[in-house]
Design a protein around this motif. Structure first.
Motif, PDB file in Angstrom:
ATOM      1  N   GLY A  70      15.444  24.429  32.085  1.00  8.35           N
ATOM      2  CA  GLY A  70      13.995  24.623  32.110  1.00  8.35           C
ATOM      3  C   GLY A  70      13.515  25.777  31.273  1.00  8.35           C
ATOM      4  O   GLY A  70      12.396  25.767  30.761  1.00  8.35           O
ATOM      5  N   GLY A  71      14.329  26.838  31.159  1.00 11.39           N
ATOM      6  CA  GLY A  71      13.947  27.969  30.333  1.00 11.39           C
ATOM      7  C   GLY A  71      12.852  28.830  30.956  1.00 11.39           C
ATOM      8  O   GLY A  71      12.604  28.767  32.174  1.00 11.39           O
ATOM      9  N   ASN A 228      15.915  22.416  27.846  1.00  8.53           N
ATOM     10  CA  ASN A 228      16.784  21.611  28.712  1.00  8.53           C
ATOM     11  C   ASN A 228      18.150  21.479  28.052  1.00  8.53           C
ATOM     12  O   ASN A 228      18.372  20.621  27.205  1.00  8.53           O
ATOM     13  CB  ASN A 228      16.169  20.227  28.950  1.00  8.53           C
ATOM     14  CG  ASN A 228      17.082  19.348  29.800  1.00  8.53           C
ATOM     15  OD1 ASN A 228      17.936  19.842  30.537  1.00  8.53           O
ATOM     16  ND2 ASN A 228      16.912  18.040  29.703  1.00  8.53           N
ATOM     17  N   ASN A 229      19.059  22.373  28.418  1.00  6.15           N
ATOM     18  CA  ASN A 229      20.415  22.357  27.881  1.00  6.15           C
ATOM     19  C   ASN A 229      21.421  21.926  28.946  1.00  6.15           C
ATOM     20  O   ASN A 229      22.596  22.284  28.872  1.00  6.15           O
ATOM     21  CB  ASN A 229      20.786  23.749  27.356  1.00  6.15           C
ATOM     22  CG  ASN A 229      19.858  24.213  26.250  1.00  6.15           C
ATOM     23  OD1 ASN A 229      19.417  23.404  25.434  1.00  6.15           O
ATOM     24  ND2 ASN A 229      19.551  25.498  26.230  1.00  6.15           N
ATOM     25  N   THR A 230      20.936  21.167  29.912  1.00  5.43           N
ATOM     26  CA  THR A 230      21.825  20.737  30.992  1.00  5.43           C
ATOM     27  C   THR A 230      22.704  19.563  30.572  1.00  5.43           C
ATOM     28  O   THR A 230      23.689  19.262  31.261  1.00  5.43           O
ATOM     29  CB  THR A 230      21.001  20.306  32.225  1.00  5.43           C
ATOM     30  OG1 THR A 230      20.160  19.195  31.857  1.00  5.43           O
ATOM     31  CG2 THR A 230      20.133  21.446  32.731  1.00  5.43           C
ATOM     32  N   GLY A 231      22.337  18.889  29.498  1.00  6.52           N
ATOM     33  CA  GLY A 231      23.075  17.704  29.084  1.00  6.52           C
ATOM     34  C   GLY A 231      22.406  16.419  29.528  1.00  6.52           C
ATOM     35  O   GLY A 231      22.711  15.337  29.020  1.00  6.52           O
ATOM     36  N   GLY A 238      16.029  18.202  34.438  1.00  5.73           N
ATOM     37  CA  GLY A 238      16.545  19.515  34.066  1.00  5.73           C
ATOM     38  C   GLY A 238      15.678  20.637  34.598  1.00  5.73           C
ATOM     39  O   GLY A 238      16.183  21.654  35.085  1.00  5.73           O
ATOM     40  N   GLY A 239      14.353  20.443  34.526  1.00 12.04           N
ATOM     41  CA  GLY A 239      13.439  21.456  35.037  1.00 12.04           C
ATOM     42  C   GLY A 239      13.535  21.627  36.541  1.00 12.04           C
ATOM     43  O   GLY A 239      13.463  22.744  37.062  1.00 12.04           O
ATOM     44  N   MET A 240      13.695  20.522  37.264  1.00  8.21           N
ATOM     45  CA  MET A 240      13.837  20.611  38.717  1.00  8.21           C
ATOM     46  C   MET A 240      15.107  21.378  39.093  1.00  8.21           C
ATOM     47  O   MET A 240      15.114  22.144  40.051  1.00  8.21           O
ATOM     48  CB  MET A 240      13.845  19.218  39.344  1.00  8.21           C
ATOM     49  CG  MET A 240      12.489  18.539  39.359  1.00  8.21           C
ATOM     50  SD  MET A 240      12.427  17.117  40.488  1.00  8.21           S
ATOM     51  CE  MET A 240      13.704  16.081  39.777  1.00  8.21           C
TER      52      MET A 240
END
Length: 513
Positions: A70-71, A228-231, A238-240
């Motif tokens: 999310g950053g 969003n670097n979660t993949g 990703g934000g959640m």
């Protein structure tokens, strides 16, 4: 209220606001003699929850995860939104704490608020609370060991952190915290007071340094930056996941509830301790979060660093000042672990007092010299060390075990709140209560807990491999399975919820002088 004895209430002169009788009379009415010393004032009770929440420890531990899930936008706005949700949870818990100010806290109130199957509700709540708190002590110690090694590596570049060294340092930290809890309640109270000022002064030092010293700050609009670097391809997902940074920071505020039997005017000071700790942590944490976010120099470099907050400090403050800031962070983590162990010990003491643990007669005994449950302290230490031990072989295994910390705690928070909602108007509030807002606040609290618990058990990185797999559902399932087998095998025949030791006059005669 169905079954059980409610704490005595009296009407305030000239009004209808209920006030509690003296602390011992309240405890006696709930069926317990006084075994612990009341030396916690209002500030001390607030201090233990504020210290366990520990914004410095929580934010520095989870900041890197949030940068990739999310950053800045989720770190900042997610902090604000989740803080509000947690305040709903805290307020609902505080209302229950005012009605049942005991060391048993969550499991005791669950047993008293349930209409049926009191023993089962109390049993599962107690074990979720126990496992969550043990996991919290282990996780905080592990985080402190990790940051301590980061400091050592900065000071002596030849030093190489290893999993074995991390486990050994964690074990030493937890044992030292056990020794501190072995001595008087007054010592713990003093240390918790110091911890509050350590946190607040440390916050001022770190935030001021990050505002004044860096040559470059991000623009105002940087707070809206999303990453969003979660993949996972879904930015929403990703934000959640990034909301978890705030969620795992705001754990442990039930510490004020567990210290009720050692708190003066507990029916008022314990609920105030819970809500104030959450409110002040929310405000102070937002300042720290903003300072870190706007001090990021190279986003990709920081996000990929082993310890992103440490990289921010080095980039913005230089190695020398970064070391000072790191010492503040390490101290905050050590205070957090100490307070967490104290709360854990009181839960063990109360749960054993009602015969819900193996060897209960050992764990609820109180030292006549220090007036503290010394044996419960060392049981908590031993259980925390057992959770740390898998880290010797696998960091993933350790993370899998302690990740149940947050889920276990928040599910334990949800049970008495849910049962209080089911009672409706039958619920007899204490002096601190929400009035007509009690029900809507409780509904929001339970809904948020269920939502955030699901988030904690979902995959947090893609692709999902043996290394990145989130083992929290398995760990939680194992805990609940063991509790269920034990319950149906023997506990249901002997454990029927919180024990009532007799009439108020009878239990008063059992008080320790």
């Amino acid at each position: 209220m169905s079954e059980g004895i409610s704490p005595p209430r009296a009407k305030a002169r000239g009004g209808s606001v209920p006030i509690a009788l003296d602390d011992d009379a309240t405890l006696h009415a709930m069926g317990y003699p006084r075994k612990l010393t009341r030396r916690f004032q209002a500030f001390d009770n607030f201090a233990i929850s504020f210290t366990i929440i520990n914004i410095i420890s929580g934010i520095f531990s989870g900041f890197g995860f949030g940068l990739n899930a999310g950053g800045p936008s989720i770190l900042v706005f997610g902090w604000i939104g989740v803080s509000v949700m947690v305040l709903f949870v805290g307020a609902a818990m505080a209302e229950v704490a005012s009605a049942y100010p005991t060391s048993g806290a969550l499991y005791f109130s669950a047993g008293k608020l349930a209409r049926r199957h009191k023993g089962a509700w109390s049993w599962y709540t107690g074990w979720l609370n126990f496992v969550g708190q043990v996991g919290g002590t282990a996780a905080t110690g592990y985080a402190a060991a990790t940051f301590l090694q980061a400091f050592i590596a900065l000071q002596w570049p030849s030093y190489e952190p290893t999993p074995h060294r991390t486990v050994l340092i964690t074990a030493l930290i937890i044992v030292l915290q056990g020794l501190a809890n072995t001595y008087t309640v007054q010592l713990v109270a003093i240390l918790n007071r110091i911890s509050v000022w350590w946190l607040l002064s440390g916050l001022v030092v770190i935030v001021t340094a990050l505002i004044v010293m860096p040559e470059h700050h991000q623009s105002a609009s940087f707070v809206t930056h999303f990453a969003n670097n979660t993949g996972f391809t879904s930015g929403l997902y990703g934000g959640m996941l990034g909301l978890l940074v705030t969620s795992w920071t705001f754990t442990g505020f039930d510490g004020s509830f567990h210290m009720s039997e050692e708190t003066v005017r507990a029916t008022v000071n314990a609920p105030k301790g819970i809500t104030r700790a959450i409110g002040y942590s929310a405000i102070a944490g937002l300042l720290l979060m903003l300072a870190l976010v706007y001090s990021i120099r190279d986003y990709d470099r920081v996000a990929s660093a082993d310890a992103p907050p440490v990289q921010i400090l080095i980039d913005g403050l230089g190695a020398g000042t970064a070391k000072v800031a790191l010492l503040i962070v390490i101290g905050a983590m050590l205070f957090c672990g100490l307070a967490n162990l104290t709360s854990n010990t009181r839960q063990i003491f109360a749960f054993s007092r009602d015969g819900a643990m193996p060897g209960s007669r050992w764990w609820h005994s109180v030292s006549p010299r220090t007036r503290t449950p010394v044996k419960a302290v060392w049981l908590a230490v031993a259980c925390s060390l057992a959770l740390v031990l898998p880290g010797w072989w696998s960091h993933t295994a350790f993370t899998a075990i302690v990740s149940v910390n947050v889920v276990g705690l928040f599910l334990a928070y949800a049970v008495p709140i849910l049962l209080r909602l089911r009672l409706g108007d039958e619920f007899q509030p204490g002096p601190w209560h929400l009035g007509r807002w009690g029900r809507p606040v409780g509904v929001v609290a339970v809904a948020w807990i269920l939502f955030s618990s699901v988030l904690f058990m979902l995959p947090q990185a893609s692709p999902v491999t043996a290394h990145s797999f989130n083992y929290a559902p398995i760990a939680l399932g194992v805990v609940l399975a063991v509790a269920a087998v034990w319950w149906f095998a023997s506990a249901r025949r002997r454990f029927h919820g919180p024990v009532n030791y007799g009439r108020p006059d009878e239990v008063a005669a059992m008080d320790l002088v």
